[in-house]
Design a protein around this motif. Structure first.
Motif, short mmCIF file in Angstrom:
data_model
loop_
_atom_site.label_atom_id
_atom_site.label_comp_id
_atom_site.label_asym_id
_atom_site.label_seq_id
_atom_site.Cartn_x
_atom_site.Cartn_y
_atom_site.Cartn_z
N ASP A 178 0.81 -1.23 0.00
CA ASP A 178 0.00 0.00 0.00
C ASP A 178 0.84 1.28 0.00
OD1 ASP A 178 0.92 -0.44 2.56
OD2 ASP A 178 -1.00 -0.10 3.56
N VAL A 179 2.06 1.21 -0.56
CA VAL A 179 2.88 2.42 -0.68
C VAL A 179 2.34 3.29 -1.81
CG1 VAL A 179 4.99 1.42 0.26
CG2 VAL A 179 4.59 1.32 -2.18
N SER A 180 2.66 4.57 -1.77
CA SER A 180 2.19 5.48 -2.81
C SER A 180 2.90 5.17 -4.13
CB SER A 180 2.48 6.93 -2.40
OG SER A 180 3.87 7.16 -2.42
N ASP A 181 2.29 5.59 -5.22
CA ASP A 181 2.89 5.38 -6.55
C ASP A 181 4.26 6.05 -6.64
OD1 ASP A 181 0.71 3.92 -7.33
OD2 ASP A 181 -0.26 5.56 -8.40
N ASN A 182 4.39 7.21 -6.01
CA ASN A 182 5.64 7.95 -6.01
C ASN A 182 6.76 7.14 -5.33
OD1 ASN A 182 7.31 10.14 -6.47
ND2 ASN A 182 6.76 11.14 -4.55
N THR A 183 6.45 6.57 -4.18
CA THR A 183 7.41 5.75 -3.43
C THR A 183 7.76 4.50 -4.24
OG1 THR A 183 6.54 6.54 -1.32
CG2 THR A 183 7.80 4.49 -1.27
N LYS A 184 6.74 3.88 -4.82
CA LYS A 184 6.94 2.67 -5.62
C LYS A 184 7.90 2.96 -6.78
CE LYS A 184 3.42 -0.17 -5.79
NZ LYS A 184 2.15 -0.83 -6.12
#
Length: 108
Positions: free
Chosen positions: A46-52
């Motif tokens: 459930d990490v953000s797209d930015n973090t991913k």
């Protein structure tokens, strides 16, 4: 059987933490990847797209294996004694192989 795999995965992550072979936090993990200290990265689902993207790009560039799991940030964090963790880096080759096996076992 899924519960057993999850317990083994979380146990092996906890083991890496106790052994002092684990880094948590996106920026810290990326910094250690740049220093060639990380063998494996495990990310919460459930990490953000930015973090991913940040983790994915960093791991791809430095040829580090990254696993995006179904674990929540809270579950991943609890395994290492924190309230949450978006991603962790494993700095020991043997422990990284153990954790990788446990992740892959859950996918079979």
């Amino acid at each position: 059987n899924e519960d057993k795999n999850l317990k083994q995965l979380l146990f092996s992550i906890g083991l890496a933490k106790k052994a002092g072979k684990l880094i948590s936090g996106t920026d810290s993990v990326c910094d250690e990847i740049r220093k060639n200290k990380v063998f494996l990265v495990v990310c919460a689902g459930d990490v953000s797209d930015n973090t991913k993207k940040k983790i994915s790009d960093c791991c791809t560039y430095y040829r580090i294996t990254v696993h995006f799991t179904d674990l929540s940030k809270e579950t991943l964090g609890n395994a290492i004694g924190k309230s949450f963790a978006a991603c962790i880096g494993i700095t020991d080759k043997n422990l990284s192989e153990l954790i990788s096996r446990n992740i892959n076992r859950g996918k079979e």
